[in-house]
Design an enzyme around this catalytic site. Structure first.
Site, PDB file in Angstrom:
ATOM      1  N   LYS A 158       0.841  -1.202   0.000  1.00 13.67           N
ATOM      2  CA  LYS A 158       0.000   0.000   0.000  1.00 13.67           C
ATOM      3  C   LYS A 158       0.878   1.255   0.000  1.00 13.67           C
ATOM      4  O   LYS A 158       1.967   1.249   0.569  1.00 13.67           O
ATOM      5  CB  LYS A 158      -0.896   0.031   1.240  1.00 13.67           C
ATOM      6  CG  LYS A 158      -1.991  -1.038   1.235  1.00 13.67           C
ATOM      7  CD  LYS A 158      -2.890  -0.869   2.460  1.00 13.67           C
ATOM      8  CE  LYS A 158      -4.084  -1.795   2.392  1.00 13.67           C
ATOM      9  NZ  LYS A 158      -4.969  -1.632   3.577  1.00 13.67           N
ATOM     10  N   LYS A 201      -0.629  -8.104   5.459  1.00 18.60           N
ATOM     11  CA  LYS A 201      -1.170  -9.378   4.995  1.00 18.60           C
ATOM     12  C   LYS A 201      -2.481  -9.102   4.285  1.00 18.60           C
ATOM     13  O   LYS A 201      -3.268  -8.250   4.728  1.00 18.60           O
ATOM     14  CB  LYS A 201      -1.443 -10.299   6.204  1.00 18.60           C
ATOM     15  CG  LYS A 201      -2.105 -11.622   5.860  1.00 18.60           C
ATOM     16  CD  LYS A 201      -1.409 -12.774   6.524  1.00 18.60           C
ATOM     17  CE  LYS A 201      -1.971 -14.109   6.080  1.00 18.60           C
ATOM     18  NZ  LYS A 201      -1.429 -14.500   4.746  1.00 18.60           N
ATOM     19  N   ILE A 203      -6.119  -9.610   3.608  1.00 19.60           N
ATOM     20  CA  ILE A 203      -7.270 -10.280   4.235  1.00 19.60           C
ATOM     21  C   ILE A 203      -8.250 -10.621   3.114  1.00 19.60           C
ATOM     22  O   ILE A 203      -8.812  -9.720   2.474  1.00 19.60           O
ATOM     23  CB  ILE A 203      -7.960  -9.345   5.263  1.00 19.60           C
ATOM     24  CG1 ILE A 203      -6.942  -8.805   6.267  1.00 19.60           C
ATOM     25  CG2 ILE A 203      -9.117 -10.067   5.942  1.00 19.60           C
ATOM     26  CD1 ILE A 203      -6.267  -9.844   7.130  1.00 19.60           C
ATOM     27  N   HIS A 208     -16.233  -4.496   4.683  1.00 19.53           N
ATOM     28  CA  HIS A 208     -15.817  -3.097   4.910  1.00 19.53           C
ATOM     29  C   HIS A 208     -16.772  -2.531   5.954  1.00 19.53           C
ATOM     30  O   HIS A 208     -17.959  -2.337   5.663  1.00 19.53           O
ATOM     31  CB  HIS A 208     -15.932  -2.329   3.593  1.00 19.53           C
ATOM     32  CG  HIS A 208     -15.664  -0.873   3.715  1.00 19.53           C
ATOM     33  ND1 HIS A 208     -14.805  -0.190   2.883  1.00 19.53           N
ATOM     34  CD2 HIS A 208     -16.148   0.050   4.570  1.00 19.53           C
ATOM     35  CE1 HIS A 208     -14.790   1.080   3.222  1.00 19.53           C
ATOM     36  NE2 HIS A 208     -15.583   1.258   4.245  1.00 19.53           N
ATOM     37  N   ARG A 292     -13.420  13.535   6.883  1.00 23.04           N
ATOM     38  CA  ARG A 292     -14.446  14.395   6.258  1.00 23.04           C
ATOM     39  C   ARG A 292     -15.819  13.793   6.525  1.00 23.04           C
ATOM     40  O   ARG A 292     -15.908  12.637   6.969  1.00 23.04           O
ATOM     41  CB  ARG A 292     -14.213  14.452   4.748  1.00 23.04           C
ATOM     42  CG  ARG A 292     -14.406  13.087   4.092  1.00 23.04           C
ATOM     43  CD  ARG A 292     -14.131  13.052   2.607  1.00 23.04           C
ATOM     44  NE  ARG A 292     -14.514  11.761   2.056  1.00 23.04           N
ATOM     45  CZ  ARG A 292     -13.730  10.677   2.078  1.00 23.04           C
ATOM     46  NH1 ARG A 292     -12.537  10.733   2.626  1.00 23.04           N
ATOM     47  NH2 ARG A 292     -14.157   9.525   1.579  1.00 23.04           N
ATOM     48  N   VAL A 295     -20.336  10.554   1.991  1.00 18.96           N
ATOM     49  CA  VAL A 295     -21.587  10.445   1.217  1.00 18.96           C
ATOM     50  C   VAL A 295     -22.646   9.735   2.060  1.00 18.96           C
ATOM     51  O   VAL A 295     -23.790  10.162   2.143  1.00 18.96           O
ATOM     52  CB  VAL A 295     -21.341   9.644  -0.084  1.00 18.96           C
ATOM     53  CG1 VAL A 295     -22.653   9.254  -0.744  1.00 18.96           C
ATOM     54  CG2 VAL A 295     -20.455  10.430  -1.040  1.00 18.96           C
ATOM     55  N   ARG A 338     -26.847   4.411  -3.547  1.00 20.27           N
ATOM     56  CA  ARG A 338     -26.329   5.563  -4.292  1.00 20.27           C
ATOM     57  C   ARG A 338     -26.911   5.518  -5.703  1.00 20.27           C
ATOM     58  O   ARG A 338     -26.707   4.516  -6.419  1.00 20.27           O
ATOM     59  CB  ARG A 338     -24.800   5.515  -4.370  1.00 20.27           C
ATOM     60  CG  ARG A 338     -24.131   5.629  -3.015  1.00 20.27           C
ATOM     61  CD  ARG A 338     -22.657   5.844  -3.177  1.00 20.27           C
ATOM     62  NE  ARG A 338     -21.953   5.841  -1.896  1.00 20.27           N
ATOM     63  CZ  ARG A 338     -20.732   6.368  -1.730  1.00 20.27           C
ATOM     64  NH1 ARG A 338     -20.110   6.928  -2.769  1.00 20.27           N
ATOM     65  NH2 ARG A 338     -20.128   6.323  -0.549  1.00 20.27           N
TER      66      ARG A 338
HETATM   67  C1  MV4 Z   1      -7.159  -4.200   2.616  1.00 17.80           C
HETATM   68  C2  MV4 Z   1      -7.918  -5.293   2.143  1.00 17.80           C
HETATM   69  C3  MV4 Z   1      -7.488  -6.583   2.443  1.00 17.80           C
HETATM   70  N1  MV4 Z   1      -6.365  -6.773   3.184  1.00 17.80           N
HETATM   71  N2  MV4 Z   1      -6.059  -4.427   3.351  1.00 17.80           N
HETATM   72  C4  MV4 Z   1      -7.838  -0.409   1.196  1.00 17.80           C
HETATM   73  C5  MV4 Z   1      -8.554   0.860   0.829  1.00 17.80           C
HETATM   74  C6  MV4 Z   1      -9.768   0.725   1.652  1.00 17.80           C
HETATM   75  N3  MV4 Z   1     -10.851   1.624   1.324  1.00 17.80           N
HETATM   76  C7  MV4 Z   1     -10.131  -0.698   1.446  1.00 17.80           C
HETATM   77  N4  MV4 Z   1      -8.894  -1.387   1.363  1.00 17.80           N
HETATM   78  C8  MV4 Z   1      -8.610  -2.671   1.635  1.00 17.80           C
HETATM   79  N5  MV4 Z   1      -7.517  -2.930   2.339  1.00 17.80           N
HETATM   80  C9  MV4 Z   1      -5.677  -5.688   3.627  1.00 17.80           C
HETATM   81  N6  MV4 Z   1      -4.575  -5.896   4.367  1.00 17.80           N
HETATM   82  C10 MV4 Z   1      -9.079  -5.032   1.398  1.00 17.80           C
HETATM   83  C11 MV4 Z   1      -9.433  -3.719   1.177  1.00 17.80           C
HETATM   84  C12 MV4 Z   1     -10.651  -3.485   0.426  1.00 17.80           C
HETATM   85  C13 MV4 Z   1     -10.662  -3.757  -0.916  1.00 17.80           C
HETATM   86  C14 MV4 Z   1      -9.498  -4.185  -1.523  1.00 17.80           C
HETATM   87  C15 MV4 Z   1      -9.539  -4.483  -2.850  1.00 17.80           C
HETATM   88  C16 MV4 Z   1     -10.714  -4.343  -3.578  1.00 17.80           C
HETATM   89  C17 MV4 Z   1     -11.845  -3.867  -2.982  1.00 17.80           C
HETATM   90  C18 MV4 Z   1     -11.835  -3.561  -1.642  1.00 17.80           C
HETATM   91  C19 MV4 Z   1     -12.962  -3.065  -1.012  1.00 17.80           C
HETATM   92  C20 MV4 Z   1     -12.947  -2.805   0.334  1.00 17.80           C
HETATM   93  C21 MV4 Z   1     -11.773  -3.049   1.072  1.00 17.80           C
END
Ligand code: MV4
Length: 447
Positions: A158, A201, A203, A208, A292, A295, A338
């Site tokens: 990231k 790692k 996940i 979310h 912030r 939405v 939305r």
């Molecule tokens: C992650 C993840 C899985 N493992 N981190 C990063 C931005 C944030 N808004 C969501 N993110 C994620 N971070 C780890 N270690 C999964 C997400 C993630 C996501 C990742 C890829 C595609 C769609 C996603 C949707 C929500 C969360």
């Protein structure tokens, strides 16, 4: 309380802030680009100033023009909404130097939490669970390979300056990791001017879950429970809801208390969202803070009965929060869809144009937040979201039924919208059974 504020935004969130202000007796100054000239919501503001041509970079993002409108409008504060300048720490600092209150966190808190690597360190220090991964930044390939073998593949690279999924790379093995490191660093340098990266790692099949927070300038930090935003496509949220089906009450208490600890440790004030991912075993991990109003804030307003925008105004004006944590219930179930001017049958291609007819649903527990009206022309220059349909009912099953009924009433003629997609998702057994993770839409889009 302020006498007059400027809203440095457009569309539904500008209207949302105008409505909150009017009830508090706060005058409003709106801004608009040439493309938004004549939009009906501008008539609800006390004054409105044109800040430039259609392109955002020449209008809504022009700090000098926004500040000029604020000076001419003689305002005490600016509400940035979401998007545009809402997380621009430099704009926040310019407001401070012009002695105009920024209705949001301080520039310091915004800067700190805007760096995802720093935020991750702050989470650890606040005893908030983070995903196993690098202690800090990844300095070299050997570092990365060692850590990857410690935490196990798949891993996620990231960008510190990233967020919202931008600048992320998954790696399944050593070779892929070495390529991902280079790509992520180069992409982050190009996109954010900051190539620093860290590792976590990955996940798999994450949910979310985010916690709404509001903190005043007197040390009071209150959560407004969680929102589940797992129904999304390519990092674009489609449907948000509260409560989440992916956590039980014990996890709910823990994740909300963790969010409060995080915000308190960052000396964060005003509204913010602490974002987590949750795995199938309800382990939750801090991801980032969205500094912030978002939405999807109406979902939290419906289950708690709190007007978040009015709370933001009070807090920015230095008032203590008018409620304590004990005053914040989580009642019933709320769902937000939305409504985007996009064609789901053409790869969600934007579908701007004139709305020939708009029939808005109503009835028990139905809210439609939109700046649109019959005859309004949806601009191609801005985000495709034209409104949010929110329902609030005693149980989730009733809320799903209510949303399907409201979607069936919502008529938007003249442009393509995501209404049919929402009807499909809300009717899907996986949604009804709460079996949605962030990969569901892409995995099942074919049908
Ligand atoms: C992650 C993840 C899985 N493992 N981190 C990063 C931005 C944030 N808004 C969501 N993110 C994620 N971070 C780890 N270690 C999964 C997400 C993630 C996501 C990742 C890829 C595609 C769609 C996603 C949707 C929500 C969360």
């Amino acid at each position: 309380m302020y006498k007059r504020i400027l809203i440095a935004n457009r569309g539904e969130i500008a209207l949302r802030v105008i409505r909150a202000c009017r009830e508090l007796g706060v005058e409003t100054v709106a801004i608009f680009s040439e493309a938004d000239r004549g939009s009906a919501y501008l008539d609800l503001a006390d004054e409105a100033y044109c800040v430039g041509p259609a392109r955002s970079a020449e209008s809504y993002l022009k700090i000098d023009r926004v500040i000029s409108a604020a000076e001419i409008g003689n305002v005490q504060a600016i509400h940035p909404g979401y998007g545009f300048l809402s997380e621009n720490a430099h704009f926040n600092e310019v407001c401070r130097s012009c002695q105009i209150d920024f209705i949001g966190p301080s520039p310091e808190a915004m800067n700190q939490l805007g760096n995802k690597n720093v935020a991750r360190r702050m989470a650890r220090e606040a005893d908030v669970p983070v995903v196993p991964g690098s202690e800090g930044l990844i300095e070299n390939e050997d570092d990365a390979v060692r850590i990857a073998h410690e935490i196990g593949f798949p891993v996620l690279i990231k960008a510190s300056a990233g967020g919202g999924g931008k600048g992320m790379r998954v790696a399944l093995n050593d070779l892929a990791l070495k390529q991902a490191l280079q790509q992520a660093r180069t992409e982050a340098e190009a996109a954010f001017g900051d190539g620093s990266i860290y590792m976590e790692k990955y996940i798999e099949f994450p949910r979310h879950v985010e916690v709404q927070i509001i903190a005043d300038q007197h040390g009071n930090v209150v959560h407004l429970w969680e929102r589940d935003c797992s129904t999304q496509r390519r990092h674009q949220k489609l449907i948000e809801e509260s409560p989440s089906q992916n956590i039980n009450d014990e996890t709910r208490q823990k994740i909300c208390e963790a969010a409060v600890r995080m915000v308190r440790s960052a000396n964060y004030t005003n509204a913010g969202t602490v974002e987590f991912i949750v795995d199938a075993e309800q382990n939750f991990y801090f991801i980032e803070v969205n500094a912030r109003i978002q939405v999807e804030h109406p979902v939290s307003e419906m289950v708690t009965g709190i007007d978040l925008i009015q709370a933001q105004l009070r807090v920015a004006a230095g008032e203590p929060l008018p409620f304590t944590q004990d005053d914040v219930p989580q009642i019933g179930a709320a769902i937000e869809c939305r409504i985007n001017a996009e064609d789901p049958d053409a790869g969600f291609r934007p579908s701007p144009g004139k709305i020939e007819q708009l029939l808005i649903p109503g009835g028990m527990g139905v809210r439609f937040d939109s700046h649109c009206h019959a005859g309004y022309t949806v601009s191609p220059y801005y985000d495709s979201m034209i409104g949010k349909l929110i329902v609030h009912r005693p149980t989730r099953d009733e809320a799903i039924r209510c949303m399907l009924r409201a979607l069936s009433e919502l008529r938007i003629e003249g442009i393509k919208t995501t209404v049919p997609l929402h009807e499909k998702i809300l009717s899907h057994s996986a949604f009804a059974e709460g079996r949605i993770d962030t990969t569901f839409i892409e995995r099942s889009m074919s049908d």
